[in-house]
Design an enzyme around this catalytic site. Structure first.
Site, PDB file in Angstrom:
ATOM      1  N   LYS A  79      62.830  37.429 -18.787  1.00 25.04           N
ATOM      2  CA  LYS A  79      63.159  36.075 -18.324  1.00 25.04           C
ATOM      3  C   LYS A  79      63.997  35.346 -19.397  1.00 25.04           C
ATOM      4  CE  LYS A  79      61.512  31.488 -17.632  1.00 25.04           C
ATOM      5  NZ  LYS A  79      60.492  30.482 -17.806  1.00 25.04           N
ATOM      6  N   LYS A  95      65.179  28.268 -28.666  1.00 28.29           N
ATOM      7  CA  LYS A  95      64.185  29.248 -28.225  1.00 28.29           C
ATOM      8  C   LYS A  95      64.859  30.523 -27.707  1.00 28.29           C
ATOM      9  CE  LYS A  95      60.503  30.659 -25.458  1.00 28.29           C
ATOM     10  NZ  LYS A  95      59.245  30.563 -24.831  1.00 28.29           N
ATOM     11  N   THR A 152      60.016  26.814 -20.260  1.00 28.62           N
ATOM     12  CA  THR A 152      61.194  27.497 -20.804  1.00 28.62           C
ATOM     13  C   THR A 152      62.200  27.633 -19.673  1.00 28.62           C
ATOM     14  OG1 THR A 152      59.869  28.748 -22.373  1.00 28.62           O
ATOM     15  CG2 THR A 152      62.047  29.611 -21.891  1.00 28.62           C
ATOM     16  N   LEU A 182      56.118  24.327 -16.198  1.00 26.96           N
ATOM     17  CA  LEU A 182      56.395  25.043 -14.943  1.00 26.96           C
ATOM     18  C   LEU A 182      57.114  26.368 -15.219  1.00 26.96           C
ATOM     19  CD1 LEU A 182      57.523  21.976 -12.791  1.00 26.96           C
ATOM     20  CD2 LEU A 182      55.268  23.048 -12.898  1.00 26.96           C
ATOM     21  N   PRO A 183      57.163  27.243 -14.189  1.00 26.06           N
ATOM     22  CA  PRO A 183      57.712  28.587 -14.425  1.00 26.06           C
ATOM     23  C   PRO A 183      59.195  28.624 -14.830  1.00 26.06           C
ATOM     24  CG  PRO A 183      56.404  28.560 -12.410  1.00 26.06           C
ATOM     25  CD  PRO A 183      56.529  27.140 -12.861  1.00 26.06           C
TER      26      PRO A 183
HETATM   27  P1  NAD Z   1      52.247  30.284 -14.830  1.00 23.31           P
HETATM   28  O1  NAD Z   1      52.979  30.904 -13.699  1.00 23.31           O
HETATM   29  O2  NAD Z   1      50.932  30.838 -15.262  1.00 23.31           O
HETATM   30  O3  NAD Z   1      52.009  28.720 -14.536  1.00 23.31           O
HETATM   31  C1  NAD Z   1      52.917  27.876 -13.880  1.00 23.31           C
HETATM   32  C2  NAD Z   1      52.099  26.899 -13.040  1.00 23.31           C
HETATM   33  O4  NAD Z   1      52.977  25.948 -12.453  1.00 23.31           O
HETATM   34  C3  NAD Z   1      51.347  27.571 -11.893  1.00 23.31           C
HETATM   35  O5  NAD Z   1      49.968  27.245 -11.984  1.00 23.31           O
HETATM   36  C4  NAD Z   1      52.002  26.998 -10.633  1.00 23.31           C
HETATM   37  O6  NAD Z   1      51.093  26.830  -9.575  1.00 23.31           O
HETATM   38  C5  NAD Z   1      52.478  25.665 -11.165  1.00 23.31           C
HETATM   39  N1  NAD Z   1      53.542  25.066 -10.379  1.00 23.31           N
HETATM   40  C6  NAD Z   1      54.699  25.615  -9.947  1.00 23.31           C
HETATM   41  N2  NAD Z   1      55.435  24.708  -9.273  1.00 23.31           N
HETATM   42  C7  NAD Z   1      54.723  23.555  -9.292  1.00 23.31           C
HETATM   43  C8  NAD Z   1      54.946  22.264  -8.753  1.00 23.31           C
HETATM   44  N3  NAD Z   1      56.042  21.947  -8.088  1.00 23.31           N
HETATM   45  N4  NAD Z   1      53.989  21.318  -8.952  1.00 23.31           N
HETATM   46  C9  NAD Z   1      52.872  21.615  -9.633  1.00 23.31           C
HETATM   47  N5  NAD Z   1      52.602  22.817 -10.172  1.00 23.31           N
HETATM   48  C10 NAD Z   1      53.525  23.785  -9.987  1.00 23.31           C
HETATM   49  O7  NAD Z   1      53.278  30.270 -16.052  1.00 23.31           O
HETATM   50  P2  NAD Z   1      52.925  30.112 -17.606  1.00 23.31           P
HETATM   51  O8  NAD Z   1      52.654  31.452 -18.197  1.00 23.31           O
HETATM   52  O9  NAD Z   1      51.939  29.007 -17.772  1.00 23.31           O
HETATM   53  O10 NAD Z   1      54.347  29.666 -18.166  1.00 23.31           O
HETATM   54  C11 NAD Z   1      54.836  28.342 -18.027  1.00 23.31           C
HETATM   55  C12 NAD Z   1      56.129  28.223 -18.810  1.00 23.31           C
HETATM   56  O11 NAD Z   1      55.879  28.534 -20.184  1.00 23.31           O
HETATM   57  C13 NAD Z   1      57.223  29.182 -18.343  1.00 23.31           C
HETATM   58  O12 NAD Z   1      58.451  28.514 -18.391  1.00 23.31           O
HETATM   59  C14 NAD Z   1      57.168  30.313 -19.370  1.00 23.31           C
HETATM   60  O13 NAD Z   1      58.413  30.964 -19.548  1.00 23.31           O
HETATM   61  C15 NAD Z   1      56.768  29.546 -20.624  1.00 23.31           C
HETATM   62  N6  NAD Z   1      56.081  30.360 -21.632  1.00 23.31           N
HETATM   63  C16 NAD Z   1      55.082  31.202 -21.277  1.00 23.31           C
HETATM   64  C17 NAD Z   1      54.457  31.956 -22.249  1.00 23.31           C
HETATM   65  C18 NAD Z   1      53.330  32.898 -21.889  1.00 23.31           C
HETATM   66  O14 NAD Z   1      52.933  33.704 -22.750  1.00 23.31           O
HETATM   67  N7  NAD Z   1      52.769  32.837 -20.690  1.00 23.31           N
HETATM   68  C19 NAD Z   1      54.851  31.861 -23.580  1.00 23.31           C
HETATM   69  C20 NAD Z   1      55.856  30.967 -23.928  1.00 23.31           C
HETATM   70  C21 NAD Z   1      56.475  30.209 -22.928  1.00 23.31           C
END
Ligand code: NAD
Length: 295
Positions: A246, A171, A96, A65-66
């Site tokens: 973030k 991290k 994260t 999740l975000p």
């Molecule tokens: P994203 O916003 O693409 O995906 C998050 C998903 O969670 C969305 O599809 C949203 O609809 C869903 N969501 C939110 N609340 C929800 C709930 N209550 N129930 C069900 N689904 C729900 O984000 P992301 O890029 O996939 O990142 C996810 C995590 O990974 C974050 O914490 C981010 O910091 C970490 N991260 C991301 C990256 C990157 O390059 N994108 C790299 C390393 C770490």
């Protein structure tokens, strides 16, 4: 093979769940976005109407999740998943989030005999798609050992950082250092160029001297010095400024919690925030180089 409940099918979670399906596991999934659910259903996953249904009867729950607020809302409270997940079910949160938030949820899980690990990742969307993510895990050794084979279906390097929350701590420490290295490297390169040096020559001298670091080795921020990196592709792809900000916010939050001094990380965060204000949030974080160039 495991029966997995997967919550959060975004840029990272979608391909991670897809790799679990490819490895032969069963995946029951939930996301707030219909198209994400449809995509996983097309790959053989079971799209569920809500998170409680997705975790019903599974062996393992994974969330991606975000931010902290989403993870706390998902697991805690009267309607949180911890009220429904059976004791002994392994929970892996790959989001994260703040270490304090991670500890809060894992303590609540432990109180219900639900083993939980924090397993934030590094490697970006490319790593999620390619199954080459690095997982940095905090949690009890037993839970780590149980999770490792599953994490290996989504990643390449799996580290046990320590107790619950330690994955998040490691991290944010790493990413804070990375931001400092990147801004410092950009600053030094621009000073050299402003004083008449060729950035490639200067990069090579610093890389093999005492200023050598990861940015100079594999991720040079100066355009044209290195092939195949975002600086030579208009700063597209890579690790977004938004995501670096973030993570630096999480580092600052953790520093405030513990009274730690993080002057360099705080400065890097401010530099990145100003850089974002100029419209660079969706660029790779090495684009901080541009903030040192006189317009
Ligand atoms: P994203 O916003 O693409 O995906 C998050 C998903 O969670 C969305 O599809 C949203 O609809 C869903 N969501 C939110 N609340 C929800 C709930 N209550 N129930 C069900 N689904 C729900 O984000 P992301 O890029 O996939 O990142 C996810 C995590 O990974 C974050 O914490 C981010 O910091 C970490 N991260 C991301 C990256 C990157 O390059 N994108 C790299 C390393 C770490």
């Amino acid at each position: 093979m495991a029966n997995i409940g997967f919550i959060g099918l975004g840029n990272m979670g979608g391909p991670m769940a897809s790799n679990l399906l490819k490895a032969g596991h069963s995946v029951r999934a939930f996301d707030l976005v219909d198209s994400a659910l449809q995509a996983i259903a097309n790959e053989g996953g079971e799209a569920c109407d809500n998170a409680l249904t997705a975790v019903d009867g599974v062996d393992v729950v994974i969330s991606m999740l975000p931010a902290s607020v989403h993870v706390e809302n998902l697991y805690l409270g009267d309607k949180g998943l911890l009220t429904a997940i059976a004791a002994g079910t392994l929970v892996i949160d790959c989001s994260t989030i703040a270490p304090a938030s991670s500890r809060k949820v894992s303590e609540a899980a432990a109180a219900k005999n639900i083993p939980m690990i924090d397993a934030p990742v590094s490697g970006g969307v490319g790593g999620a798609v390619g199954g080459t993510l690095t997982f940095i895990v905090g949690g009890e050794s037993e839970a780590f050992d149980q999770a490792k084979p599953l994490l290996e279906d989504m990643g390449k390097n799996i580290f046990h950082a320590g107790a619950p929350g330690a994955g998040q701590v490691a991290k944010i420490c790493n990413n804070m250092l990375l931001s400092v290295l990147m801004t410092g490297t950009a600053e030094a390169l621009q000073l050299g160029v402003d004083n008449g040096m060729d950035p490639s020559v200067l990069s090579e001298i610093m890389r093999t001297s005492s200023g050598g670091n990861w940015a100079l080795e594999v991720y040079n921020p100066y355009p044209g010095v290195m092939e195949g990196v975002p600086s030579s592709n208009n700063y597209e792809g890579g690790f977004l400024v938004d995501l670096m900000i973030k993570d630096l916010g999480l580092a600052l939050e953790a520093a405030l919690d513990t009274g730690s001094a993080t002057p360099m990380g705080t400065l890097a965060r401010n530099l990145y925030i100003n850089h974002r204000k100029l419209g660079n949030g969706r660029k790779d974080f090495s684009s901080i180089q541009q903030s040192f160039v006189e317009k």
